[in-house]
Each structure stands twice: as structure tokens, then as C-alpha cells.
Design a protein around this motif. Structure first.
Motif, PDB file in Angstrom:
ATOM      1  N   LEU A  78      -2.963  60.190  -9.254  1.00  0.00           N
ATOM      2  CA  LEU A  78      -2.496  61.391  -8.555  1.00  0.00           C
ATOM      3  C   LEU A  78      -3.585  62.434  -8.754  1.00  0.00           C
ATOM      4  N   THR A 118      -0.102  66.475  -5.366  1.00  0.00           N
ATOM      5  CA  THR A 118       1.069  66.035  -6.128  1.00  0.00           C
ATOM      6  C   THR A 118       1.041  66.421  -7.600  1.00  0.00           C
ATOM      7  N   LYS A 129       1.514  57.419  -4.485  1.00  0.00           N
ATOM      8  CA  LYS A 129       2.789  57.542  -5.180  1.00  0.00           C
ATOM      9  C   LYS A 129       3.413  56.190  -5.495  1.00  0.00           C
ATOM     10  N   SER A 140       1.104  56.106 -11.261  1.00  0.00           N
ATOM     11  CA  SER A 140       1.604  57.291 -10.557  1.00  0.00           C
ATOM     12  C   SER A 140       3.105  57.424 -10.755  1.00  0.00           C
ATOM     13  N   MET A 195       5.391  60.402 -12.437  1.00  0.00           N
ATOM     14  CA  MET A 195       6.414  61.086 -11.656  1.00  0.00           C
ATOM     15  C   MET A 195       7.821  60.820 -12.179  1.00  0.00           C
ATOM     16  N   THR A 224      -3.983  59.010   0.674  1.00  0.00           N
ATOM     17  CA  THR A 224      -2.617  58.875   0.195  1.00  0.00           C
ATOM     18  C   THR A 224      -1.965  57.623   0.770  1.00  0.00           C
TER      19      THR A 224
END
Length: 375
Positions: free
Chosen positions: A219, A225, A274, A279, A283, A362
Motif C-alpha cells: 500500500l 490508502t 488491496k 495489504s 487493513m 491499483t
């Protein structure tokens, strides 16, 4: 945001162009040689890894515990995923290698470091083992490793799948490996993770030196993000700046920041994915209700020159590339455990060579221009 079919097509074409430009660095001077035939015969097979793990456990005098994740399941082709645990400290460090099956030298580096912790009695090693407990997954993708392919095959559908895009909130966890490893991660709740990879052949920006080692954060720092997640925007940069300083004097190591590079325009794209494993760790992904408290932690990755696909990596450089992974991994673990990384200025990340930033690649919105990151 889900990508439209048009964005997916555009992104695919863009990536084909980008990765096709990476071959220009294959014969650039100043790095480990790509000469010599690519041969996986000299690299560790799944069976070799299992034997090595059991041997380390047997000779460690009780310091190393080796076990499988079979209680959560096995790989798509029915192989066990192995973990080795060493140390008695409170800080839990997660080290994974070979999530891509054709990225083999990182497994060897992880096992060499495990051997060091199992048998070495130096003050540095003892500090690490007293202050932390390390969990090694040396071969995340055993099926891909045996096939010498980047991804794996989902047996029910025949889909070829990149396991490092499968920890996705929507449409993810298609492979058994993803469910197995995620379930263990959610149960263990580590404090920090390091992910070991190989990459293509590229060149240090502004030089004629081939990159041998890249330092990455999945990220992007200061990107779309990461700044929203605790202090991970700072601590991940501190960690990799620490590694850069520790490794900068090692032989022919040519280190840069991990980017997808457009060699024609001489610009780079930081990744902001993501669906990648580390990642999702940062998160605090809660898949299937297994992480209801959204446990999360910082994570970084290393990328070594070349891979075991034919024509990418000559055998002459194997020992060198394995050693640079070993040293970088060993230094970062020590810096994290002792707190030395906390003394690093996060802005020192900018001293690591990189291409001018053109945007963010991304897996959720195509290419995001750098000026649109909002940071």
C-alpha cells in the motif's frame, strides 16, 4: 470501487507494455549475472523443504517447532503448508516466502535464517529469540512451486490464480491456500510481517546498474490508502530505510524502491493493491468473520532480481541473491525487535533510489495519477 471491463482491458495492455520494457536490464553491468541456464534442479523442491524443516527441528535441541496447517486444510493439489516456529518472546513476527511458485531463492534464504536462529548462540540471535517469536512459512504456494509457475490452479474450476491477489474483500479466497493461511493468520494475530519475492529485471534510476534488490510496501506510502491506517505510513518507511542503510555497503547489492517501471518514459508507478496478502494484513481484513476485531499490523516486502522462469535468472548469481535476502531479513528482524527502526526518520525512505512517481498501480481503480492520491 470495482473496475469496469474497459478499465481492466486498459490496465492489462498497460501492464504488458510495462513488463515488456523490463528486459532491457538483463545485461546491464553492475549486478549479479543472469548468465548460465535457468535450472530449478539446484533449487529446493517441496520435498526438499519438508526434509530441511524436519532436519532443522531435530537438530535445534527443542528451539524450533515445525507443524502443518492441515487443521485448516491443504493446498489445491493436497499438499500440506508448513510453518516453523522459533523464539519465546512476546513480539510475533510473520515471515512468508514463495507465495509465487517461480520465486524460489527466497525460500532458501528463509530456511538459512531459520537455521541461524536454531543453532547460533550469538548475542544478536539471543536477543531476537528472547524478545520475539518468529513464524516462518517458507513455501506458501507448494503447488506453484512444484509446477514452477507464478500462481496455482484452482482444481474445481481450472482457474490459474495469483495467490497474492486472493486476500480480497470481494470475490477473493478462491484458493484453498488463501483460506488456510488467512485462518492461521487471524488466529495467530502477528505484530509484523515480511513477505519475500522475486521480480523482473530492471535498472536503478539514473544509473547503468541492474537492480538486485528492491524494498517495497504494497500500500503505497503517502498514496491513496495507507495514510488512513494507524501509523503504518511512517513505520513501514522507517523499516525499509533501516534495511537500506544496513545493506548499502554489501558487495554488489544495488537496492531501490519497488516500482513498476516504464523504461521508455523513465517513470515509476508505486503499487497500491488491496487484494495482496500483506495489504490485507495492514487493513485488518475480516474474512468470513474470522477477524471480527480487525486485527492489523505493519508489513513490508523484499523483491529479489529475477525468478526461476526460463531465461530470467542464471545459476551463477543464485548464492549471491540468496545471501542478500538472508542479510536483509536478519537485519530488519533485529532492528524491529530492538526498536532501532523507531529511531529512523520516515522521510529517509526518500533516499532509497526510485523513478519519478507517475502514479499508483491499483487492483481496484486502474492507474491512479500521483496528484490524485489526496495526501
Amino acid at each position: 470501487m470495482r473496475k469496469s471491463a474497459g478499465k481492466i482491458a486498459l490496465l492489462t495492455a498497460f501492464l504488458v507494455m510495462l513488463f515488456s520494457t523490463l528486459s532491457f536490464a538483463a545485461n546491464v553491468p553492475g549486478g549479479p549475472s543472469t548468465n548460465g541456464n535457468t535450472s530449478i534442479n539446484s533449487m529446493l523442491s517441496y520435498e526438499d523443504v519438508v526434509k530441511t524443516l524436519k532436519s532443522i527441528e531435530q537438530t535445534s535441541k527443542g528451539k524450533v517447532e515445525v507443524f502443518t496447517l492441515d487443521r485448516f486444510g491443504k493446498s489445491e493439489q493436497g499438499r500440506s503448508i508448513y510453518v516453523a516456529k522459533v523464539g519465546t518472546g512476546e513480539k510475533k513476527i510473520w515471515i512468508q516466502a514463495q507465495i509465487h511458485g517461480n520465486e524460489k531463492l527466497v525460500t532458501e534464504a528463509a530456511l538459512q535464517l531459520l537455521k541461524t536462529y536454531a543453532s547460533n548462540s550469538s548475542k544478536e540471535v539471543q536477543t531476537v529469540l528472547e524478545e520475539s517469536t518468529l513464524y516462518f512459512i517458507p513455501m506458501y504456494n507448494p503447488d506453484g512451486a512444484e509446477m514452477n509457475t507464478r500462481g496455482t490452479k484452482v482444481m474445481e474450476t481450472g482457474q490459474l490464480l495469483d495467490l497474492n491477489r486472493d486476500w480480497a474483500a470481494e470475490g477473493g479466497f478462491k484458493a484453498n491456500e488463501s483460506k488456510v493461511v488467512y485462518s492461521y493468520w487471524a488466529e495467530l494475530k502477528p505484530d509484523f510481517a515480511i513477505d519475500l519475492h522475486h521480480q523482473g529485471l530492471k535498472q536503478i534510476y539514473g544509473t547503468n546498474e541492474a537492480t538486485s534488490f528492491s524494498l517495497g510496501i504494497s500500500l503505497a506510502p503517502n498514496g491513496p490508502t495507507l495514510p488512513a491506517y494507524k501509523n503504518y505510513n511512517d513505520v513501514t518507511r522507517q523499516m525499509l530505510a533501516y534495511v537500506y542503510d544496513e545493506m548499502n555497503g554489501y558487495g554488489y547489492t544495488h537496492i531501490d524502491r519497488y516500482q513498476i517501471v516504464d523504461s521508455e518514459k523513465q517513470v515509476g508507478y508505486d503499487i497500491d493493491i488491496k487484494g495482496g496478502v500483506v495489504s490485507a494484513m495492514m487493513m485488518g481484513l475480516n474474512f468470513n468473520g474470522l477477524n471480527p476485531e480487525n486485527h492489523s499490523h505493519p508489513a513490508v516486502f523484499f523483491e529479489t532480481k529475477g525468478n526461476s522462469s526460463d531465461g530470467s535468472l542464471g545459476q551463477k548469481s543464485n548464492g549471491y541473491l540468496t545471501k542478500q535476502n538472508y542479510l536483509a531479513l536478519k537485519s530488519l528482524i533485529y532492528g524491529y525487535v530492538t526498536g532501532e527502526v523507531n529511531d529512523v526518520d520516515p522521510e529517509s525512505w526518500n533516499r532509497i533510489p526510485s523513478y519519478p512517481l507517475a502514479g499508483y498501480w491499483t487492483d481496484y481503480n486502474g492507474i491512479v495519477p500521483a496528484e490524485s492520491s489526496g495526501f
